[in-house]
Write a protein that holds these residues in place. Structure first.
Motif, PDB file in Angstrom:
ATOM      1  N   GLU A 119       0.844  -1.188   0.000  1.00  0.00           N
ATOM      2  CA  GLU A 119       0.000   0.000   0.000  1.00  0.00           C
ATOM      3  C   GLU A 119       0.883   1.242   0.000  1.00  0.00           C
ATOM      4  N   LEU A 120       0.753   2.066  -1.022  1.00  0.00           N
ATOM      5  CA  LEU A 120       1.503   3.313  -1.093  1.00  0.00           C
ATOM      6  C   LEU A 120       0.764   4.382  -0.282  1.00  0.00           C
ATOM      7  N   LYS A 121       1.520   5.195   0.444  1.00  0.00           N
ATOM      8  CA  LYS A 121       0.913   6.237   1.268  1.00  0.00           C
ATOM      9  C   LYS A 121       1.461   7.631   0.974  1.00  0.00           C
ATOM     10  N   TYR A 122       2.531   7.695   0.177  1.00  0.00           N
ATOM     11  CA  TYR A 122       3.208   8.974  -0.021  1.00  0.00           C
ATOM     12  C   TYR A 122       3.477   9.214  -1.504  1.00  0.00           C
ATOM     13  N   GLY A 123       4.180  10.299  -1.791  1.00  0.00           N
ATOM     14  CA  GLY A 123       4.577  10.584  -3.162  1.00  0.00           C
ATOM     15  C   GLY A 123       3.421  10.987  -4.047  1.00  0.00           C
ATOM     16  N   GLU A 124       3.454  10.491  -5.281  1.00  0.00           N
ATOM     17  CA  GLU A 124       2.505  10.866  -6.333  1.00  0.00           C
ATOM     18  C   GLU A 124       1.056  10.681  -5.919  1.00  0.00           C
ATOM     19  N   ILE A 125       0.790   9.632  -5.157  1.00  0.00           N
ATOM     20  CA  ILE A 125      -0.607   9.272  -4.864  1.00  0.00           C
ATOM     21  C   ILE A 125      -1.153   9.895  -3.581  1.00  0.00           C
ATOM     22  N   LYS A 126      -0.309  10.630  -2.860  1.00  0.00           N
ATOM     23  CA  LYS A 126      -0.708  11.139  -1.545  1.00  0.00           C
ATOM     24  C   LYS A 126      -1.934  12.063  -1.623  1.00  0.00           C
ATOM     25  N   LYS A 127      -2.010  12.877  -2.667  1.00  0.00           N
ATOM     26  CA  LYS A 127      -3.106  13.839  -2.782  1.00  0.00           C
ATOM     27  C   LYS A 127      -4.460  13.142  -2.902  1.00  0.00           C
ATOM     28  N   VAL A 128      -4.557  12.147  -3.792  1.00  0.00           N
ATOM     29  CA  VAL A 128      -5.846  11.455  -3.959  1.00  0.00           C
ATOM     30  C   VAL A 128      -6.131  10.559  -2.766  1.00  0.00           C
ATOM     31  N   ARG A 129      -5.085  10.104  -2.076  1.00  0.00           N
ATOM     32  CA  ARG A 129      -5.298   9.293  -0.875  1.00  0.00           C
ATOM     33  C   ARG A 129      -5.878  10.136   0.252  1.00  0.00           C
ATOM     34  N   ASP A 130      -5.412  11.386   0.352  1.00  0.00           N
ATOM     35  CA  ASP A 130      -5.865  12.267   1.430  1.00  0.00           C
ATOM     36  C   ASP A 130      -7.145  13.024   1.082  1.00  0.00           C
ATOM     37  N   ASN A 131      -7.224  13.509  -0.170  1.00  0.00           N
ATOM     38  CA  ASN A 131      -8.323  14.403  -0.556  1.00  0.00           C
ATOM     39  C   ASN A 131      -9.366  13.756  -1.449  1.00  0.00           C
ATOM     40  N   GLY A 132      -8.994  12.706  -2.157  1.00  0.00           N
ATOM     41  CA  GLY A 132      -9.948  11.999  -2.999  1.00  0.00           C
ATOM     42  C   GLY A 132     -10.089  12.572  -4.396  1.00  0.00           C
ATOM     43  N   ILE A 133     -10.913  11.897  -5.192  1.00  0.00           N
ATOM     44  CA  ILE A 133     -11.257  12.320  -6.544  1.00  0.00           C
ATOM     45  C   ILE A 133     -12.770  12.190  -6.701  1.00  0.00           C
ATOM     46  N   HIS A 149      -6.735  11.790 -17.856  1.00  0.00           N
ATOM     47  CA  HIS A 149      -6.739  12.407 -16.524  1.00  0.00           C
ATOM     48  C   HIS A 149      -7.971  13.318 -16.407  1.00  0.00           C
ATOM     49  N   GLU A 150      -9.085  12.807 -16.888  1.00  0.00           N
ATOM     50  CA  GLU A 150     -10.324  13.577 -17.003  1.00  0.00           C
ATOM     51  C   GLU A 150     -10.856  13.977 -15.636  1.00  0.00           C
ATOM     52  N   VAL A 151     -11.541  15.110 -15.604  1.00  0.00           N
ATOM     53  CA  VAL A 151     -12.049  15.686 -14.360  1.00  0.00           C
ATOM     54  C   VAL A 151     -13.525  16.014 -14.537  1.00  0.00           C
ATOM     55  N   PHE A 152     -14.322  15.772 -13.493  1.00  0.00           N
ATOM     56  CA  PHE A 152     -15.743  16.108 -13.551  1.00  0.00           C
ATOM     57  C   PHE A 152     -15.935  17.568 -13.157  1.00  0.00           C
ATOM     58  N   HIS A 153     -16.587  18.334 -14.037  1.00  0.00           N
ATOM     59  CA  HIS A 153     -16.816  19.760 -13.796  1.00  0.00           C
ATOM     60  C   HIS A 153     -18.286  19.990 -13.465  1.00  0.00           C
ATOM     61  N   THR A 154     -18.512  20.645 -12.332  1.00  0.00           N
ATOM     62  CA  THR A 154     -19.860  21.008 -11.914  1.00  0.00           C
ATOM     63  C   THR A 154     -19.816  22.354 -11.211  1.00  0.00           C
ATOM     64  N   ALA A 155     -20.880  23.119 -11.363  1.00  0.00           N
ATOM     65  CA  ALA A 155     -20.958  24.414 -10.690  1.00  0.00           C
ATOM     66  C   ALA A 155     -21.509  24.266  -9.284  1.00  0.00           C
ATOM     67  N   LYS A 156     -21.925  23.067  -8.939  1.00  0.00           N
ATOM     68  CA  LYS A 156     -22.557  22.820  -7.648  1.00  0.00           C
ATOM     69  C   LYS A 156     -21.510  22.446  -6.588  1.00  0.00           C
ATOM     70  N   THR A 157     -21.971  22.190  -5.384  1.00  0.00           N
ATOM     71  CA  THR A 157     -21.105  21.893  -4.253  1.00  0.00           C
ATOM     72  C   THR A 157     -20.643  20.436  -4.268  1.00  0.00           C
ATOM     73  N   ASN A 158     -19.371  20.224  -3.917  1.00  0.00           N
ATOM     74  CA  ASN A 158     -18.826  18.877  -3.798  1.00  0.00           C
ATOM     75  C   ASN A 158     -18.703  18.483  -2.330  1.00  0.00           C
ATOM     76  N   GLY A 159     -19.027  17.232  -2.035  1.00  0.00           N
ATOM     77  CA  GLY A 159     -18.848  16.702  -0.691  1.00  0.00           C
ATOM     78  C   GLY A 159     -17.718  15.693  -0.681  1.00  0.00           C
ATOM     79  N   LYS A 160     -17.500  15.069   0.471  1.00  0.00           N
ATOM     80  CA  LYS A 160     -16.424  14.084   0.620  1.00  0.00           C
ATOM     81  C   LYS A 160     -16.905  12.954   1.507  1.00  0.00           C
TER      82      LYS A 160
END
Length: 251
Positions: A119-133, A149-160
């Protein structure tokens, strides 16, 4: 609330059964298959699964938006074939009800990577591990954008949400190299079509800076040999993107 799961596939016989088992709690499952030539389709035996064959044409956002358009339910969960929904995340999603979502039309899901059995916890993947996608989406609230590396765009509020998507990428170095070469080509084409340019200094120094940041400043070295390999290969990806873009702009 009822949930549709959408999976994009292309020769995923090694992963598809694990992925489907993890999303069996969903009310509907849609597979968008880019004409697999292995046993991917034959291994799909769930009666809840609807399969659409559609050419990817190097555009992941278009493929995801197609899946979104085919979903029957208000909420849509996007899971890659080399991912699985953890038991904790499954319980969190099952516990959601429409009234609790309020103004939230998209949710970030944290993702943890397992690479070479670790299980990787640091480096390149740390952001999505901590903050999500963003992967759990209310239908009609936005669109996927970006060929790779597509991203979902919405004008509404995002939760976690709590709980993890488990990710099992690149089981062998050969597959990692092939993936880096493939995705870097799509990304360089995308940048070229947007009028972007690069130069020899970017080609040399950006990948080096990325490696130093992820391996040292983002503590990738704490993940051992797997962390070094991952940091090196993702820096190599950055090199290939810029080198290929340079070739496109200097033809």
């Amino acid at each position: 609330m009822k949930v549709t799961a959408v999976i994009l596939t292309k020769n995923e016989e090694k992963n598809i059964e694990r992925c489907l088992k993890s999303i069996s709690f969903c009310d509907e499952i849609i597979v968008i298959d880019d004409y697999s030539t292995d046993k991917t389709i034959k291994l799909i035996k769930d009666s809840k699964v609807t399969i659409f064959e559609r050419k990817l044409n190097n555009d992941f956002a278009s493929q995801r938006n197609f899946g979104l358009s085919k979903a029957s339910n208000e909420w849509v969960l996007f899971v890659d074939a080399d991912e699985k929904v953890s038991e904790e995340l499954k319980k969190v999603i099952n516990s959601l009800v429409p009234t609790e979502s309020g103004d939230t039309d998209a949710y970030f899901l944290k993702r943890r990577d397992y690479f070479w059995g670790k299980e990787l916890k640091y480096g390149e993947i740390k952001k999505v591990r901590d903050n999500g996608i963003v992967r759990l989406i209310k239908k009609g609230s936005g669109r996927w954008m970006g060929t790779v590396h597509e991203v979902f765009h919405t004008a509404k509020t995002n939760g976690k949400l709590n709980g993890f998507l488990n990710h099992y990428p690149h089981p062998t170095l050969k597959e990692f190299i092939n993936a880096v070469n493939y995705y870097s080509t799509i990304r360089s084409d995308e940048l070229f079509n947007r009028g972007k340019k690069t130069n020899i200094f970017e080609i040399i120094f950006f990948p080096m800076a990325k490696f130093i940041y992820n391996y040292f400043f983002n503590f990738g070295f704490l993940d051992g040999p797997a962390g070094f390999t991952y940091a090196f290969m993702m820096s190599f990806h950055s090199f290939l993107v810029r080198a290929k873009l340079y070739q496109l702009t200097t033809k």
